[in-house]
Design an enzyme around this catalytic site. Structure first.
Site, PDB file in Angstrom:
ATOM      1  N   GLU A  65      -9.132   4.367  -2.684  1.00 29.50           N
ATOM      2  CA  GLU A  65      -7.880   4.116  -3.399  1.00 29.50           C
ATOM      3  C   GLU A  65      -8.141   3.414  -4.732  1.00 29.50           C
ATOM      4  O   GLU A  65      -9.210   2.863  -4.969  1.00 29.50           O
ATOM      5  CB  GLU A  65      -6.943   3.226  -2.566  1.00 29.50           C
ATOM      6  N   THR A  92      -4.779   6.727  -0.144  1.00 31.31           N
ATOM      7  CA  THR A  92      -6.030   7.483  -0.243  1.00 31.31           C
ATOM      8  C   THR A  92      -5.869   8.671  -1.185  1.00 31.31           C
ATOM      9  O   THR A  92      -4.950   9.476  -1.028  1.00 31.31           O
ATOM     10  CB  THR A  92      -6.463   7.972   1.146  1.00 31.31           C
ATOM     11  N   ASP A 135      -9.013   0.404   1.490  1.00 27.71           N
ATOM     12  CA  ASP A 135      -8.091  -0.024   2.542  1.00 27.71           C
ATOM     13  C   ASP A 135      -8.697   0.343   3.892  1.00 27.71           C
ATOM     14  O   ASP A 135      -8.404   1.392   4.461  1.00 27.71           O
ATOM     15  CB  ASP A 135      -6.725   0.651   2.333  1.00 27.71           C
ATOM     16  N   ARG A 187       0.627  16.915  13.076  1.00 27.91           N
ATOM     17  CA  ARG A 187       1.775  17.827  13.056  1.00 27.91           C
ATOM     18  C   ARG A 187       1.353  19.123  12.354  1.00 27.91           C
ATOM     19  O   ARG A 187       1.735  19.353  11.195  1.00 27.91           O
ATOM     20  CB  ARG A 187       2.966  17.197  12.322  1.00 27.91           C
ATOM     21  N   GLU A 197     -10.860   3.980   3.082  1.00 31.49           N
ATOM     22  CA  GLU A 197      -9.909   4.782   2.325  1.00 31.49           C
ATOM     23  C   GLU A 197     -10.147   4.569   0.841  1.00 31.49           C
ATOM     24  O   GLU A 197     -10.178   3.430   0.357  1.00 31.49           O
ATOM     25  CB  GLU A 197      -8.461   4.433   2.692  1.00 31.49           C
ATOM     26  N   HIS A 204      -4.254  13.865   0.861  1.00 34.45           N
ATOM     27  CA  HIS A 204      -4.535  13.025   2.032  1.00 34.45           C
ATOM     28  C   HIS A 204      -3.366  13.088   3.013  1.00 34.45           C
ATOM     29  O   HIS A 204      -3.569  13.243   4.225  1.00 34.45           O
ATOM     30  CB  HIS A 204      -4.776  11.579   1.591  1.00 34.45           C
ATOM     31  N   THR A 262      -8.986  -5.678   3.299  1.00 33.38           N
ATOM     32  CA  THR A 262      -8.850  -4.735   2.189  1.00 33.38           C
ATOM     33  C   THR A 262      -9.759  -5.241   1.076  1.00 33.38           C
ATOM     34  O   THR A 262      -9.638  -6.394   0.656  1.00 33.38           O
ATOM     35  CB  THR A 262      -7.399  -4.659   1.683  1.00 33.38           C
ATOM     36  N   ARG A 304      -8.712   3.431  12.994  1.00 38.25           N
ATOM     37  CA  ARG A 304      -7.923   4.617  13.330  1.00 38.25           C
ATOM     38  C   ARG A 304      -7.457   4.638  14.782  1.00 38.25           C
ATOM     39  O   ARG A 304      -6.350   5.120  15.070  1.00 38.25           O
ATOM     40  CB  ARG A 304      -8.727   5.883  13.032  1.00 38.25           C
ATOM     41  N   GLU A 351     -10.389  12.527   7.511  1.00 40.31           N
ATOM     42  CA  GLU A 351     -10.218  13.883   6.989  1.00 40.31           C
ATOM     43  C   GLU A 351     -11.518  14.683   7.097  1.00 40.31           C
ATOM     44  O   GLU A 351     -11.505  15.850   7.480  1.00 40.31           O
ATOM     45  CB  GLU A 351      -9.768  13.833   5.540  1.00 40.31           C
ATOM     46  N   GLN A 372      -4.690   2.152  15.048  1.00 38.96           N
ATOM     47  CA  GLN A 372      -3.547   2.696  14.322  1.00 38.96           C
ATOM     48  C   GLN A 372      -2.800   3.751  15.152  1.00 38.96           C
ATOM     49  O   GLN A 372      -1.569   3.778  15.173  1.00 38.96           O
ATOM     50  CB  GLN A 372      -4.023   3.299  13.003  1.00 38.96           C
ATOM     51  N   LYS A 392      -4.587  -2.195   9.813  1.00 42.28           N
ATOM     52  CA  LYS A 392      -4.794  -2.275   8.369  1.00 42.28           C
ATOM     53  C   LYS A 392      -4.944  -3.713   7.865  1.00 42.28           C
ATOM     54  O   LYS A 392      -5.484  -3.929   6.779  1.00 42.28           O
ATOM     55  CB  LYS A 392      -3.595  -1.647   7.638  1.00 42.28           C
ATOM     56  N   ASP A 414       0.848  -1.192   0.000  1.00 41.48           N
ATOM     57  CA  ASP A 414       0.000   0.000   0.000  1.00 41.48           C
ATOM     58  C   ASP A 414       0.883   1.242   0.000  1.00 41.48           C
ATOM     59  O   ASP A 414       1.686   1.447   0.917  1.00 41.48           O
ATOM     60  CB  ASP A 414      -0.914  -0.003   1.226  1.00 41.48           C
TER      61      ASP A 414
END
Length: 432
Positions: A208, A367, A240, A150, A206, A141, A264, A244, A381, A247, A260, A134
């Site tokens: 993709e 994504t 995918d 961040r 996600e 994204h 999938t 969260r 998001e 994760q 993850k 992946d």
């Protein structure tokens, strides 16, 4: 090698079909009740049975060899043959299924054995996937997620030099329609110092694309950027699924793991590189000040023609919406032009250390969000990490997925002067 925009098929449902007109001809693996899986071609609302067509003697020469490989219970053997075989099979299919085909009367007389209603067939994974990787090439994204963690430095320095990726779990790939069981794992609740174990509470999708690898490379022999497109058999949709909260607790220092690897989902039809050729585009220019790719990742032809213009859509249908007779609600509309790296760059970088790619390997793009609201390819998001909610026509609100929610991905290629083609759907319902 592509049918013109005014070319029609004698299979009426193909003419004007949203996904599978004559100009598409994607391949997949299907079965009927009581039959074993075998290769077929989507045409309108039907599946053209390659095994039956071979037995009836419709293919000869290079097209026959290609059809034999594509008619099996996996497409790995067909992918391994490369572009020449795909092109030979495509030419013969275009010839057979054209409304002016010399074989039309014979084909129509035998449609009961050659054509199967898609609604009566079960789809299977197109290939036996040895390895699944992946990527993370959707820059918007990456920016959106980076800002959550961040705010002052959303992209790490390597992002604009390296096509970032991680190795996924091939054993839990599933085909569209398979239920998605909510995973268990460790999470760290806000304000706590000790993790707890239990079901994921922040389940996400996600949006993709999946990239199917054709011919591979020998171990320790890198694939040159100029040759990389020859190693791509075709594309599909890919979801995918992401836990969260799991994760967030596990991803440092080595990246995604249980968050993850539980599931999938891929769409069942492989839209070939040949069908996608009319929708190729220049790779969008990098923002001013961004570095050029290193020489091994930079090819003039790839920059000029290596991107694809594919419209991507994600929809949500909740259990309550189904009960109320409401249609699925569109959550996002994006495009593959939001990829910071091309497919060829992904293939080249994956192999540059000598890694061996094999026919039927699968890549996820990562994504593919756009830069604006309404273009985000994940709930992470859309809800700013769960700080806000999404309101649905039923009056329900979502921060993340609930049991009974069905996520639907769609994709379509559209261009002036070309017949639109699509990928079908990639669906999955969350179960507790």
């Amino acid at each position: 090698m592509n049918a013109s925009s005014n070319t029609r098929s004698w299979i009426e449902s193909a003419n004007g079909h949203a996904d599978f007109p004559l100009q598409n001809l994607p391949l997949g693996v299907f079965s009927r009740p009581g039959s074993t899986p075998r290769g077929g071609v989507a045409i309108g609302d039907s599946i053209f049975d390659l095994q039956a067509a071979l037995e009836a003697g419709y293919f000869n020469g290079a097209a026959r060899a290609a059809a034999e490989a594509a008619s099996r219970d996996q497409l790995n053997d067909f992918f391994a043959l490369g572009a020449g075989a795909r092109q030979a099979l495509r030419r013969e299919l275009l010839h057979l299924l054209d409304e002016n085909s010399p074989q039309r009367a014979r084909l129509q007389a035998a449609t009961d054995g050659l054509l199967h209603p898609m609604s009566e067939c079960q789809m299977h994974l197109p290939a036996r996937v040895g390895d699944y990787t992946d990527f993370y090439v959707g820059i918007h994204h990456a920016m959106n997620v980076g800002k959550l963690f961040r705010p002052d430095n959303p992209l790490l320095p390597n992002y604009k030099y390296v096509p970032i990726a991680y190795h996924g779990r091939a054993s839990t790939l599933c085909v569209s329609g398979a239920p998605i069981k909510r995973p268990n794992g460790q999470t760290l609740p806000p304000g706590e110092n000790v993790p707890q174990f239990g079901p994921c509470k922040r389940l996400d999708y996600e949006l993709e694309m999946g990239v199917w690898i054709g011919p591979g490379n020998a171990s320790s022999e890198a694939i040159d950027i100029a040759e990389a497109p020859q190693h791509i058999a075709g594309l599909c949709l890919l979801n995918d699924w992401s836990a969260r909260d799991i994760q967030a607790w596990e991803y440092q220092p080595l990246g995604p793991f249980l968050s993850k690897s539980f599931a999938t989902t891929v769409s069942p039809w492989v839209v070939t590189a040949e069908a996608l050729a009319p929708f190729r585009s220049p790779q969008p220019n990098r923002p001013e000040g961004d570095p050029q790719p290193l020489p091994y990742l930079l090819d003039a032809a790839d920059q000029q023609n290596g991107a694809l213009d594919i419209e991507l859509e994600v929809l949500l249908l909740t259990r309550q919406m189904k009960e109320q007779g409401l249609p699925a609600e569109r959550l996002a509309l994006s495009n593959t032009l939001n990829m910071y790296w091309t497919l060829a760059q992904m293939v080249t970088h994956h192999s540059v250390n000598g890694c061996k790619l094999q026919p039927g390997d699968l890549f996820g793009t990562g994504t593919l969000s756009g830069p604006q609201a309404g273009q985000f390819g994940s709930l992470l998001e859309m809800t700013e990490g769960g700080k806000t909610t999404v309101t649905l026509p039923s009056g329900e609100v979502r921060r993340f997925l609930e049991d009974g929610d069905e996520v639907i991905l769609r994709a379509r290629c559209k261009r002036e002067g070309q017949v639109s083609i699509g990928f079908g759907e990639c669906r999955g319902v969350v179960v507790g």
